[in-house]
Design an enzyme around this catalytic site. Structure first.
Site, short mmCIF file in Angstrom:
data_model
loop_
_atom_site.label_atom_id
_atom_site.label_comp_id
_atom_site.label_asym_id
_atom_site.label_seq_id
_atom_site.Cartn_x
_atom_site.Cartn_y
_atom_site.Cartn_z
N ARG A 36 -1.45 18.09 -2.92
CA ARG A 36 -0.55 17.77 -4.04
C ARG A 36 -0.78 18.67 -5.25
O ARG A 36 -1.03 18.21 -6.37
CB ARG A 36 -0.65 16.29 -4.40
CG ARG A 36 -0.18 15.41 -3.24
CD ARG A 36 0.12 13.98 -3.60
NE ARG A 36 0.44 13.22 -2.38
CZ ARG A 36 0.42 11.90 -2.29
NH1 ARG A 36 0.14 11.16 -3.33
NH2 ARG A 36 0.72 11.29 -1.17
N ASP B 241 0.85 -1.20 0.00
CA ASP B 241 0.00 0.00 0.00
C ASP B 241 0.88 1.24 0.00
O ASP B 241 0.89 2.01 0.96
CB ASP B 241 -0.93 -0.02 1.23
CG ASP B 241 -1.94 1.11 1.19
OD1 ASP B 241 -2.25 1.59 0.09
OD2 ASP B 241 -2.43 1.52 2.26
N TYR B 242 1.60 1.44 -1.09
CA TYR B 242 2.45 2.61 -1.26
C TYR B 242 1.65 3.64 -2.05
O TYR B 242 1.09 3.31 -3.10
CB TYR B 242 3.72 2.20 -2.02
CG TYR B 242 4.59 3.36 -2.45
CD1 TYR B 242 5.49 3.95 -1.58
CD2 TYR B 242 4.47 3.89 -3.74
CE1 TYR B 242 6.28 5.02 -1.98
CE2 TYR B 242 5.26 4.95 -4.14
CZ TYR B 242 6.15 5.52 -3.25
OH TYR B 242 6.92 6.59 -3.65
N GLU B 243 1.53 4.87 -1.52
CA GLU B 243 0.67 5.86 -2.18
C GLU B 243 1.33 7.22 -2.36
O GLU B 243 0.66 8.21 -2.63
CB GLU B 243 -0.66 6.00 -1.40
CG GLU B 243 -1.44 4.70 -1.30
CD GLU B 243 -2.83 4.89 -0.71
OE1 GLU B 243 -3.34 6.03 -0.69
OE2 GLU B 243 -3.42 3.89 -0.26
N ASP B 244 2.66 7.29 -2.20
CA ASP B 244 3.34 8.59 -2.30
C ASP B 244 3.32 9.15 -3.72
O ASP B 244 3.12 8.42 -4.68
CB ASP B 244 4.79 8.44 -1.85
CG ASP B 244 4.92 8.30 -0.34
OD1 ASP B 244 3.88 8.29 0.34
OD2 ASP B 244 6.06 8.19 0.15
#
Ligand SMILES: *[C@@H]1O[C@H](CO)[C@@H](O)[C@H](O)[C@H]1NC(C)=O
Ligand SMILES: *[C@@H]1O[C@H](CO)[C@@H](O)[C@H](O)[C@H]1NC(C)=O
Ligand SMILES: *[C@@H]1O[C@H](CO)[C@@H](O)[C@H](O)[C@H]1NC(C)=O
Ligand SMILES: *[C@@H]1O[C@H](CO)[C@@H](O)[C@H](O)[C@H]1NC(C)=O
Ligand SMILES: *[C@@H]1O[C@H](CO)[C@@H](O)[C@H](O)[C@H]1NC(C)=O
Length: 376
Positions: free
Chosen positions: A267, A129-132
């Protein structure tokens, strides 16, 4: 002297014994066959995220439907044994720091740790669960992430081909939240992608107003964009929300329809859903809807329910999903022949205080295991 040697042998023996005990973990399930990995793949997935380690929560999941449960924030042997009893996979969740994505040694160490954690807990794999944000022109970091996933996949599958490796991706591959990942490559080095078709208001480009968390047409467009890349339909699981957003309105139109919200940038975009707060389905249905000034309304532009309520002289607008809006999206996943569906998260319903709502939410999920679904 002899006594000293004897003691020494005993000490070494005890030391070896303790090492063995620490190294080879014995099966914590009442029936040791339940520690075996789930083998083979179901035709279709019901992929769920569990946030509660309480048996009163997870024993109430609909295990006739669930195929994979991701444990978030905890690891429970009891849940692992329980899931295995129903032929469902129980997997770990993992994340990795962006600053180290191009660091081969850090990646290798991480993958090794994840495999060890998976093995020592008799789990069936990992959900990454990488969301960067990764800027569009940052090819090295983008490829570093693909490498991380690829190395995880290879290491896990080499250890046991039955391990499952999946990653979570945004509702659309078009750089949502500045997530310019290599989605085609990611789909090739995973069992499948879990498409998070929610938080679709994380970057609001038009008027700064409250809107649907998981709008039908946006969800449709996002999936279409993945299929166009192309990512095969067999590699896409549609992830839907069992939660909604409550927005304080700084201005509300007379008909209660348009709720202007405070600008909170995310962002690079000035307006986002961070102006609101997330609430679980059961709380929205049981408590907030009950205090609504409008009653449940249906927005045909997004095929989502919403309503207003007042509290302390402030009008709030609530955007959420219920069995009606979710059924439309499940149908979309079935008709599009995707790999399956899943939700964030399985503990957003309250099986004790809201039995009816809980049952309705589980019932709305496709009944893949019964095969009848294929008649559609
Ligand atoms: C990056 O990896 C190194 C080891 O190569 C480690 O010492 C460091 O803590 C890692 N950085 C982060 C932010 O995790
Ligand atoms: C976003 O907010 C900043 C600061 O208030 C402003 O200068 C900029 O024009 C805004 N951008 C858009 C696209 O509205
Ligand atoms: C909903 O509100 C009514 C009165 O406004 C109350 O009688 C009822 O108990 C409430 N239901 C729930 C589930 O809170
Ligand atoms: C709500 O507004 C009314 C009228 O302006 C005021 O009398 C009352 O004190 C306000 N209540 C709260 C909780 O702020
Ligand atoms: C749902 O949200 C309410 C309000 O934040 C909280 O009190 C409750 O514990 C939550 N229920 C579940 C099942 O998570």
């Amino acid at each position: 002297m002899i006594r000293a040697i004897h003691l020494c042998i005993v000490a070494i023996f005890c030391y070896l014994l303790s090492v063995t005990e620490a190294g080879i973990v014995s099966c914590p399930c009442s029936d040791s066959s339940l520690c075996q990995l789930i083998s083979g793949n179901p035709d279709k997935e019901i992929f769920i995220f569990s946030l509660s380690d309480k048996p009163t929560a997870w024993k109430n999941y609909d295990w006739k439907k669930v195929t994979t449960v991701v444990m978030v924030g905890y690891v429970s042997h009891d849940l692992m044994c329980y899931a295995h009893r129903y032929g469902a996979r129980a997997v770990l969740i993992g994340n990795f720091p962006t600053s180290n994505l191009t660091n081969i040694d850090a990646r290798r160490m991480w993958v090794k740790e994840q495999l060890q954690k998976t093995q020592s807990n008799f789990l069936d794999g990992i959900n990454i669960d990488y969301e960067d944000a990764i800027p569009k022109d940052d090819i090295n970091v983008r490829d570093g992430y693909t490498q991380l996933v690829s190395e995880t996949y290879e290491t896990f599958k080499n250890a046991n081909k039955n391990y499952q490796v999946t990653v979570d991706v945004a509702w659309s591959p078009s750089g949502i939240d500045k997530r310019f990942y290599d989605y085609i490559a990611l789909s090739a080095v995973t069992d499948f992608l879990f498409v998070m078709s929610y938080d679709e208001q994380s970057q609001i480009h038009g008027d700064c107003v409250a809107g649907a968390n998981s709008g039908y047409y946006k969800t449709f467009k996002g999936l279409e964009d993945y299929l166009t890349l192309p990512v095969p339909r067999s590699k896409l699981v549609l992830g839907i929300p069992w939660y909604g957003y409550v927005y304080p309105c700084i201005m509300i139109s007379e008909d209660g329809r348009t709720c202007k919200i405070r600008q909170v940038p995310f962002r690079g975009v000035n307006c986002s859903d961070a102006a609101g707060k997330e609430y679980n389905f059961s709380f929205i249905k049981q408590t907030l809807l009950n205090h609504s000034t409008t009653g449940r309304r249906w927005d045909t532009d997004t095929m989502s329910p919403y309503f207003d309520f007042n509290y302390d002289n402030i009008t709030y607008q609530v955007w959420y999903d219920d069995p009606e809006s979710l059924s439309l999206k499940y149908k979309l996943a079935v008709m599009s022949k995707l790999r399956g569906v899943g939700m964030w998260n399985a503990d957003a319903v309250d099986p004790i205080q809201d039995q009816e709502g809980t049952k309705m939410m589980w019932d709305a999920l496709p009944d893949y295991k019964s095969k009848e679904i294929y008649l559609n």
